[in-house]
Scaffold this motif. Structure first.
Motif, PDB file in Angstrom:
ATOM      1  N   ALA A  53       0.328 -20.807 -28.004  1.00 29.06           N
ATOM      2  CA  ALA A  53      -0.752 -21.773 -28.130  1.00 29.06           C
ATOM      3  C   ALA A  53      -1.921 -21.388 -27.240  1.00 29.06           C
ATOM      4  O   ALA A  53      -3.081 -21.623 -27.566  1.00 29.06           O
ATOM      5  CB  ALA A  53      -0.245 -23.163 -27.754  1.00 29.06           C
ATOM      6  N   GLY A  75      -2.929 -17.446 -28.675  1.00 30.82           N
ATOM      7  CA  GLY A  75      -3.090 -17.237 -30.113  1.00 30.82           C
ATOM      8  C   GLY A  75      -1.940 -16.412 -30.656  1.00 30.82           C
ATOM      9  O   GLY A  75      -1.336 -15.619 -29.945  1.00 30.82           O
ATOM     10  N   VAL A  91      -5.954 -21.074 -21.026  1.00 33.78           N
ATOM     11  CA  VAL A  91      -6.538 -20.771 -22.335  1.00 33.78           C
ATOM     12  C   VAL A  91      -7.822 -19.983 -22.130  1.00 33.78           C
ATOM     13  O   VAL A  91      -8.706 -20.402 -21.393  1.00 33.78           O
ATOM     14  CB  VAL A  91      -6.850 -22.076 -23.090  1.00 33.78           C
ATOM     15  CG1 VAL A  91      -7.564 -21.750 -24.392  1.00 33.78           C
ATOM     16  CG2 VAL A  91      -5.584 -22.848 -23.336  1.00 33.78           C
ATOM     17  N   PRO A 101     -11.021 -24.686 -23.502  1.00 32.14           N
ATOM     18  CA  PRO A 101      -9.982 -25.349 -24.308  1.00 32.14           C
ATOM     19  C   PRO A 101     -10.560 -26.502 -25.130  1.00 32.14           C
ATOM     20  O   PRO A 101     -10.129 -26.728 -26.250  1.00 32.14           O
ATOM     21  CB  PRO A 101      -8.991 -25.844 -23.269  1.00 32.14           C
ATOM     22  CG  PRO A 101      -9.672 -25.791 -21.971  1.00 32.14           C
ATOM     23  CD  PRO A 101     -10.706 -24.726 -22.071  1.00 32.14           C
ATOM     24  N   ILE A 159     -12.124 -25.213 -28.190  1.00 35.67           N
ATOM     25  CA  ILE A 159     -11.125 -24.775 -29.155  1.00 35.67           C
ATOM     26  C   ILE A 159     -10.476 -25.988 -29.821  1.00 35.67           C
ATOM     27  O   ILE A 159     -10.275 -26.029 -31.029  1.00 35.67           O
ATOM     28  CB  ILE A 159     -10.055 -23.907 -28.461  1.00 35.67           C
ATOM     29  CG1 ILE A 159     -10.708 -22.647 -27.903  1.00 35.67           C
ATOM     30  CG2 ILE A 159      -8.941 -23.524 -29.437  1.00 35.67           C
ATOM     31  CD1 ILE A 159      -9.778 -21.801 -27.089  1.00 35.67           C
ATOM     32  N   MET A 160     -10.198 -27.014 -28.998  1.00 37.09           N
ATOM     33  CA  MET A 160      -9.582 -28.217 -29.537  1.00 37.09           C
ATOM     34  C   MET A 160     -10.461 -28.857 -30.601  1.00 37.09           C
ATOM     35  O   MET A 160      -9.976 -29.389 -31.588  1.00 37.09           O
ATOM     36  CB  MET A 160      -9.356 -29.216 -28.405  1.00 37.09           C
ATOM     37  CG  MET A 160      -7.948 -29.211 -27.867  1.00 37.09           C
ATOM     38  SD  MET A 160      -7.660 -30.648 -26.883  1.00 37.09           S
ATOM     39  CE  MET A 160      -8.470 -30.226 -25.367  1.00 37.09           C
ATOM     40  N   HIS A 199     -12.396 -27.357 -32.414  1.00 35.22           N
ATOM     41  CA  HIS A 199     -12.587 -26.366 -33.484  1.00 35.22           C
ATOM     42  C   HIS A 199     -14.059 -26.044 -33.675  1.00 35.22           C
ATOM     43  O   HIS A 199     -14.539 -25.856 -34.789  1.00 35.22           O
ATOM     44  CB  HIS A 199     -11.978 -26.864 -34.802  1.00 35.22           C
ATOM     45  CG  HIS A 199     -10.508 -27.076 -34.686  1.00 35.22           C
ATOM     46  ND1 HIS A 199      -9.592 -26.074 -34.872  1.00 35.22           N
ATOM     47  CD2 HIS A 199      -9.795 -28.181 -34.354  1.00 35.22           C
ATOM     48  CE1 HIS A 199      -8.363 -26.562 -34.666  1.00 35.22           C
ATOM     49  NE2 HIS A 199      -8.467 -27.821 -34.336  1.00 35.22           N
ATOM     50  N   VAL A 232       0.600 -27.241 -31.709  1.00 32.68           N
ATOM     51  CA  VAL A 232       0.112 -25.877 -31.521  1.00 32.68           C
ATOM     52  C   VAL A 232      -0.856 -25.533 -32.652  1.00 32.68           C
ATOM     53  O   VAL A 232      -1.914 -24.935 -32.430  1.00 32.68           O
ATOM     54  CB  VAL A 232       1.285 -24.876 -31.480  1.00 32.68           C
ATOM     55  CG1 VAL A 232       0.775 -23.453 -31.535  1.00 32.68           C
ATOM     56  CG2 VAL A 232       2.101 -25.094 -30.226  1.00 32.68           C
ATOM     57  N   HIS A 287      -2.801 -27.545 -34.184  1.00 30.83           N
ATOM     58  CA  HIS A 287      -4.083 -28.235 -33.975  1.00 30.83           C
ATOM     59  C   HIS A 287      -4.702 -27.918 -32.634  1.00 30.83           C
ATOM     60  O   HIS A 287      -5.747 -28.463 -32.307  1.00 30.83           O
ATOM     61  CB  HIS A 287      -3.870 -29.752 -34.067  1.00 30.83           C
ATOM     62  CG  HIS A 287      -3.491 -30.212 -35.434  1.00 30.83           C
ATOM     63  ND1 HIS A 287      -2.556 -31.179 -35.674  1.00 30.83           N
ATOM     64  CD2 HIS A 287      -3.909 -29.796 -36.643  1.00 30.83           C
ATOM     65  CE1 HIS A 287      -2.411 -31.347 -36.978  1.00 30.83           C
ATOM     66  NE2 HIS A 287      -3.221 -30.510 -37.599  1.00 30.83           N
ATOM     67  N   ARG A 288      -4.032 -27.072 -31.857  1.00 31.09           N
ATOM     68  CA  ARG A 288      -4.484 -26.794 -30.485  1.00 31.09           C
ATOM     69  C   ARG A 288      -4.652 -28.101 -29.709  1.00 31.09           C
ATOM     70  O   ARG A 288      -5.638 -28.317 -29.018  1.00 31.09           O
ATOM     71  CB  ARG A 288      -5.824 -26.040 -30.485  1.00 31.09           C
ATOM     72  CG  ARG A 288      -5.773 -24.690 -31.155  1.00 31.09           C
ATOM     73  CD  ARG A 288      -4.943 -23.737 -30.315  1.00 31.09           C
ATOM     74  NE  ARG A 288      -4.899 -22.394 -30.888  1.00 31.09           N
ATOM     75  CZ  ARG A 288      -4.011 -22.007 -31.795  1.00 31.09           C
ATOM     76  NH1 ARG A 288      -3.098 -22.859 -32.223  1.00 31.09           N
ATOM     77  NH2 ARG A 288      -4.010 -20.778 -32.267  1.00 31.09           N
ATOM     78  N   ASP A 289      -3.681 -29.008 -29.848  1.00 37.84           N
ATOM     79  CA  ASP A 289      -3.751 -30.293 -29.168  1.00 37.84           C
ATOM     80  C   ASP A 289      -3.168 -30.131 -27.769  1.00 37.84           C
ATOM     81  O   ASP A 289      -2.020 -30.483 -27.503  1.00 37.84           O
ATOM     82  CB  ASP A 289      -2.966 -31.319 -29.992  1.00 37.84           C
ATOM     83  CG  ASP A 289      -3.246 -32.743 -29.544  1.00 37.84           C
ATOM     84  OD1 ASP A 289      -3.832 -32.896 -28.456  1.00 37.84           O
ATOM     85  OD2 ASP A 289      -2.864 -33.665 -30.275  1.00 37.84           O
ATOM     86  N   TYR A 290      -3.977 -29.575 -26.845  1.00 33.62           N
ATOM     87  CA  TYR A 290      -3.440 -29.144 -25.552  1.00 33.62           C
ATOM     88  C   TYR A 290      -2.773 -30.229 -24.732  1.00 33.62           C
ATOM     89  O   TYR A 290      -1.715 -30.006 -24.140  1.00 33.62           O
ATOM     90  CB  TYR A 290      -4.511 -28.408 -24.739  1.00 33.62           C
ATOM     91  CG  TYR A 290      -4.825 -27.076 -25.350  1.00 33.62           C
ATOM     92  CD1 TYR A 290      -3.852 -26.087 -25.401  1.00 33.62           C
ATOM     93  CD2 TYR A 290      -6.066 -26.816 -25.913  1.00 33.62           C
ATOM     94  CE1 TYR A 290      -4.124 -24.865 -26.001  1.00 33.62           C
ATOM     95  CE2 TYR A 290      -6.332 -25.600 -26.503  1.00 33.62           C
ATOM     96  CZ  TYR A 290      -5.367 -24.629 -26.543  1.00 33.62           C
ATOM     97  OH  TYR A 290      -5.626 -23.444 -27.135  1.00 33.62           O
TER      98      TYR A 290
END
Lengths: 281, 332, 326, 313
Positions: free
Chosen positions: A134, A137, D32, D36, D39-40, D42, D273, D275-278
């Motif tokens: 995560a 990538g 990250v 982040p 990225i979250m 998008h 992961v 959705h990159r939901d950190y």
């Protein structure tokens, strides 16, 4: 090694080791010659001939975009074995070294190692790898980085435990009284007697790593399509499983056969190396 | 036995203490407990003269093995001094330590674990010679053959791994490995305890021959009194980390002064074929070294113990110029 | 009539590479209330013999292939498993070399002492406990009420051997097999355990087979001595005769190998190594190491024979020993 | 007293591990590459929104402060907020924790039920044809990828035979058992071979122990020896093997949950992961680690209940 020595050694191999080694060798050779074994290309789509059931022309059938499943399974050997091998034996080397040193030296180094190991095993392996993916990538390189960061801990734990036993044995004490430096005592004398359990374990680990890579690819976090990775192929066939069972089933079977042959080797090695326990895991 | 009783001191051990500490756990830290320490060797002083063999005898856990290991520096003493030929072994730097290793060597008890299972006899011996450059590279093979014949091993055994050797043969290899460095002082830790009687006799003979031929000085550690008596000029008896009696072999075995030694000597089964009808001499068991009794540490099992023994540590009493015992009431 | 009569007992261990005859035709008698001491070096087959008597040989790889074990008029080899088990628990008991590993680490010591009483005598838990505590007191375990519930790791080796003895004596056996009962113990503790065994035997009148590698232990405890070598008995005699006038060169060799208190100078060891059992010839197994052997000793089979009343030897030329004895 | 001290010590031991674990979980966001938050989102959010979110997550403060806030929050059950699901992370995780634990326990029980008789038979008939048969089945079972087994079971028992549902969780306990049978069986198929193998070799080890010979010399029956003297001792190394492999088991569960679209922590992780939901990933890694640590603690305690030697210091 002379021919006689090789023959004697082979005579001592248990059946499981012989069978496992034969299967594994066959798989490796098949993987090496994959491009010449079938007339198809693993990537070329044939939309006219999609979802064909197994037949003489396509023994494993074709997938949803008309690629020959057998060709892809054979090419998959290269990917899965290569990743499995690297993710097993690279961490094994430094895991063994660090674990053996930690067990032998004790003190603050050992304490630090133990705490690291405690933290590493507190996370489910796959979860931590997914977290690293995560962050960085998906992709093969991420898998390597993640596994290299984590997988050595098992070997370190094993080697440390063995070294704690070995370190108290008289032959190690004797090496010390003979004035040999620590590096020689650890690596020349104790180490060869420490690695057997790790060698046996590495066979199970190899299987687990193939399962790991295919699982990640199945989840879409590992080897990206259209590469013919077995787990990814199972995932691709998932939506068609009711109508075209072969797309998912046969790559999965390839994993089972490969894994079982490695486990057989591990089982036989455990016998051969006199490790009663942990024939796998 | 000719006794080099008044030669110069080769090895001098002075008030040696070796402690093992169990590491303090988190609970101990939280409860503010101090480290629990085991005094395996608790203030031992002992002299070994040149060409002399001193026997060190005692029951398991008395500290005799720890003492032997401290001499070859595989156990680090807590305090005290050990000197060989006037040089303190405990303060050596790493280079001097390596040089010291050539003079002091050790033979281990268990012939099954004292040899590296993966190395042949020849490799084991050659490694020592090469590493310490005892012989020029060309002479290593000859010297290995010499060493094998010195300990009475047939040359064809050189290629074997320990697994293919009997217990007695392994013990000979262990001896050859120690002798490869041409030491003057040998610590032997129970060298025959794991062997059958008939093989034990072979090794004991070999040790006596080598001692005379090479002029070795020895500290001979064993729990078996007959073996100790057979090998030693002088004998030291250890109990719970201390030497409680020391003297010539005849003094200690024929006229033991310390009640522990007396009990020990009387507890040995005799070869006379007569059914025993005696009470055990020493009752009870050795106390835990974590919990050493106050006063005389033997008072819990001593048939002679008086009130003073429970309170005051006994003095070191000289019974003859060579015979001493740590007891309030020494003598028969 | 003898309590135990063993005739021609053969036990072998089969490995893929070889068949090892660990007991090759062992015969002896033991009367009620007497002690037979069996002495021999490692690999002589003395421990295997004890296990074979009790039917404890693990099979495979071990097999009792021939012989009779007549105990109290019954051949133990022909009993069914259940009956044999009852004999093992009650009439014949055994104690072992290593008390530290002889008790199950996960159960309290006391429960293990009284387990036989519950299984074989059908005692209730509380009755078994009371009897177990009494047994512990008899073998000299201090404050048995408290120690009954302790675990083996809390005990010393000497105390554990006492517990093993209590366990063996619980069902009042007629025969006690003691396999190297003091080898793992210190001298002072060995002294206590031997005294205990002798005392118990005199009090209960049981017979005992005491196995040891230590000639002196045998000398002090046994009425008869059997010396074992290479899986067979090479000399059987009353203790005094065996030690004063040994009639087999191996027995003599053993006695001469022991450093004597008064001895000075060299010992007289037995040369060579014990033979490989898998590759024994027809002749005397000791011939290769024997000081008085003739060439025919290597080829001519040898059997135990009685040369003095009660004194048996498996040597062709026992008269040759006369000159060697000190 | 010794028991209390042992438990206390064992719990104290967890403290440094917890610190390490929380650090790793905490750093997962900060390692990250790039931003982040961006990225979250998008890349679809304005600079203003990004700043608000950063403020909401506390990402604009110095690292040590952030860590302390994270740990402080975690101790009272506050794991932050998911930007994507617009809900507190502890709530999102909380509603899936129960089903996941149920699945875990169910799988473990199934695995033991399958493994125990097989291991006992294999050990008692060691090196015989039955033992070899069990070993071969185990070796194959161990090599089967859980996602593939799950897929095949789903097709066979869910779609073709229609014996079991292929997804969902159900509402009552009985429904849970029914709904979760296939996923649990999948996990058990992976776990059982490990159990069989370790219990078999542990039993064989124990059966060569001196105290077993003593038990035989006492005239105990084979049955009593196995039940009373062998199994209890053989359980000790098996508990260790289980504890060491618990991480693998949970990892396998993640994949199986995903295959069966099961509303548990594993499928949540895979989705987070994706959705990159950190914040959710961070919270999940912490929760997973705590689960492993608690299971290990339970394993050690049952180890102690079986074998008092661990109390010796």
């Amino acid at each position: 090694m002379t021919a006689i020595a090789i023959r004697d050694e082979l005579a001592r191999w248990p059946a499981s080791l012989k069978i496992g080694a034969t299967f594994f060798l066959l798989i490796v050779v098949t993987g090496l010659f994959a491009p010449w074994l079938t007339p198809y290309d693993p990537y070329t789509q044939d939309l006219a001939g999609f979802l064909q059931p197994p037949s003489w022309r396509h023994p494993f059938g074709t997938d949803h975009v008309g690629r020959d499943v057998l060709t892809r399974v054979l090419h998959g050997i290269r990917i899965d074995l290569q990743i499995g091998f690297i993710t097993t034996y690279v961490p094994m080397t430094y895991g063994l070294l660090l674990g053996a040193l930690s067990g032998y030296l004790g003190g603050w180094f050992d304490t630090l190692m133990m705490r690291l190991l405690d933290v590493a095993v507190a996370f489910p392996f796959l979860v931590l790898i997914i977290v690293i993916i995560a962050i960085l990538g998906p992709g093969v390189h991420t898998i390597y980085i993640a596994v290299f960061l984590l997988a050595w801990t098992m070997y370190a734990r094993l080697a440390r435990a063995e070294m704690l036993v070995e370190r108290g044995k008289d032959y190690v004490l004797a090496a010390r009284t003979l004035g040999y430096p620590t590096s020689r005592v650890v690596f020349r004398h104790a180490m060869p007697n420490v690695i057997n359990s790790s060698i046996v374990f590495s066979m199970a680990d190899f299987v687990l790593n193939i399962l790991l890579v295919s699982s990640l690819s199945f989840l879409g976090l590992g080897v990206p399509p259209p590469l013919p990775e077995w787990g990814a192929m199972v995932a691709e066939g998932r939506d068609f499983i009711f109508d075209a069972w072969w797309i998912s089933t046969l790559p999965g079977l390839a994993i089972v056969v490969t894994g079982a042959s490695l486990s057989l080797i591990g089982d036989g090695l455990a016998h051969r190396l006199g490790q009663r326990q942990r024939s796998f895991l | 036995m000719t006794q080099p009783l008044d030669g110069d001191a080769a090895l001098v051990i002075d008030d040696l203490v070796v402690e093992y500490g169990a590491p303090r756990g988190l609970v101990d830290l939280a409860l503010g407990r101090t480290r629990r320490r085991v005094r395996a060797v608790d203030g031992v002083s002992l002299v070994v003269r040149r060409n002399e063999t001193v026997g060190l005898v005692g029951e398991s856990g008395c500290g005799k093995t720890t003492l032997g290991r401290a001499i070859v520096r595989i156990v680090e003493p807590t305090s005290g001094a050990i000197s060989l030929d006037g040089e303190n072994l405990l303060t050596l730097g790493s280079d001097e330590l390596r040089a010291m290793r050539r003079r002091v060597q050790m033979v281990f008890q268990d012939p099954y674990s004292s040899l590296n299972p993966r190395m042949s006899v020849e490799r084991t011996l050659a490694e020592v010679l090469r590493f310490h450059r005892i012989r020029p590279a060309a002479g290593v093979g000859d010297r290995v053959a010499e060493l094998l014949s010195l300990v009475g091993l047939a040359p064809e055994l050189a290629g074997r791994r320990p697994r293919a050797l009997s217990g007695g043969q392994r013990q000979r290899v262990g001896l050859a490995r120690a002798l490869a460095l041409e030491p003057t002082f040998l610590v032997l830790d129970e060298p025959v305890a794991a062997l059958d009687v008939s093989i034990q006799a072979q090794i004991l003979n070999l040790l006596r021959d080598l001692r005379d031929r090479l002029g070795l000085t020895m500290l001979f550690i064993a729990h078996e009194l007959s073996v100790i008596r057979h090998m030693s000029h002088r004998v030291a008896v250890m109990y719970l980390g201390r030497v409680v009696e020391v003297g010539t072999a005849a003094e200690v075995f024929d006229h033991p002064a310390h009640p522990y030694t007396q009990g020990l000597v009387r507890a040995i089964p005799r070869l006379t074929p007569e059914r025993r009808h005696r009470k055990p001499v020493i009752q009870g068991e050795v106390p835990s070294p974590l919990n050493i009794p106050p006063g005389c540490r033997f008072h819990t099992r001593c048939p002679k113990a008086q009130d003073i023994c429970r309170r005051i540590a006994p003095p070191d009493v000289a019974l003859s110029p060579s015979h001493r015992a740590e007891c309030h009431f020494p003598g028969p | 009539m003898a309590l135990l009569e063993v005739r021609g007992l053969c036990t072998e261990f089969r490995t893929p590479d070889a068949v090892i005859p660990a007991n090759a035709g062992v015969s002896f008698n033991l009367d009620a209330g007497r002690t037979l001491g069996i002495v021999g070096e490692s690999g002589s087959g003395k421990s295997v013999l004890c296990r074979a008597l009790l039917g404890l040989i693990q099979s495979p790889p071990g097999f009792v292939t021939a012989g009779e074990i007549v105990f109290d008029g019954r051949d133990l080899r022909h009993l069914d498993e259940t009956t044999l088990r009852r004999v093992r628990g009650t009439a014949i008991a055994m104690i072992f070399q290593n008390p530290m590993s002889g008790l199950n680490p996960v159960w309290p010591v006391g429960d293990q002492i009284s387990e036989g009483l519950r299984v074989h005598r059908g005692l209730s838990p509380s009755a078994a406990r009371a009897r177990g505590i009494a047994m512990m007191r008899q073998v000299g375990i201090p404050s048995p009420e408290v120690r009954y519930d302790e675990y083996p790791h809390q005990w010393s080796g000497g105390m554990l051997q006492r517990a093993m003895i209590a366990m063996a004596m619980a069902c009042e056996p007629k025969l006690l097999l003691a396999d190297e009962p003091t080898t793992a113990l210190d001298v002072t503790i060995q002294d206590q355990i031997l005294a205990l065994l002798v005392e118990l035997q005199e009090r209960t009148g049981m017979a005992m087979i005491l196995v040891s590698h230590d000639m002196a232990v045998i000398a002090e405890t046994s009425d008869h001595v059997a010396v074992m070598y290479a899986g067979r008995m090479v000399e059987v005699a009353p203790t005094a005769a065996a030690f004063r006038t040994p009639r087999h060169p191996y027995t003599l060799g053993l006695l001469q190998s022991i450093p004597r208190a008064a001895g000075d100078g060299r010992l007289t060891p037995i040369p060579g190594q014990p033979p490989n059992l898998a590759r024994l010839g027809d002749g005397c197994p000791f011939a290769d190491r024997c000081a008085v052997a003739s060439p025919e000793c290597r080829t001519r089979p040898v059997a135990l024979r009685e040369i003095d009343p009660g004194h048996w030897t498996a040597c062709h030329f026992p008269e040759r020993l006369a000159g060697l004895q000190a | 007293m010794a028991i209390i001290e042992y438990i206390l010590g064992r719990i104290l031991q967890m403290v440094p591990v917890l610190i390490g674990v929380s650090l790793v979980a905490f750093l997962s966001i900060h390692l990250v590459p790039g931003d982040p938050v961006q990225i979250m989102m998008h890349g679809r959010a304005t600079e203003e929104v990004l700043a608000t979110v950063r403020g909401e997550l506390g990402l604009d403060r110095p690292l040590p402060i952030q860590y302390l806030r994270f740990v402080g929050g975690a101790m009272v059950g506050d794991l932050g907020k998911s930007i994507i699901q617009k809900a507190p992370v502890d709530e999102i995780i909380g509603e899936r924790l129960g089903p996941s634990l149920f699945l875990l326990v169910y799988s473990a029980v199934l695995a033991v039920v399958i493994a125990l008789p097989l291991a006992v038979v294999a050990a008692l008939k060691a090196e015989g044809p039955i033992d070899h048969g069990i070993r071969i089945v185990g070796i194959i079972g161990f090599a089967m990828p859980p996602f593939w087994v799950g897929l095949l079971l789903m097709v066979l028992f869910g779609l073709v035979l229609r014996w079991f549902p292929i997804s969902g969780y159900g509402r009552t306990f009985i429904e849970h058992l029914w709904h979760l049978f296939l996923p649990s069986l999948t996990i058990a198929a992976f776990l059982a071979p490990i159990l069989v193998q370790s219990l078999r070799s542990a039993m064989l080890d124990v059966m060569t122990a001196d105290y077993i010979e003593v038990a035989r010399a006492k005239g105990l029956s084979r049955r009593r020896i196995v039940l009373k003297h062998v199994l209890r001792n053989a359980a000790i190394p098996v508990i260790t093997v289980l504890a060491v492999n618990i991480g693998w088991l949970l990892g396998g569960a993640v994949v199986v949950e995903y295959v069966f679209a099961f509303p548990g922590l594993g499928s949540l992780l895979v989705r987070a992961v994706g959705h990159r939901d950190y914040p959710v990933i961070q919270g999940l890694s912490l929760v997973f680690a705590v689960i492993v640590m608690v299971i290990n603690l339970l394993a050690d305690l049952s180890y102690m209940a079986i074998d008092r030697r661990v109390l010796r210091r």
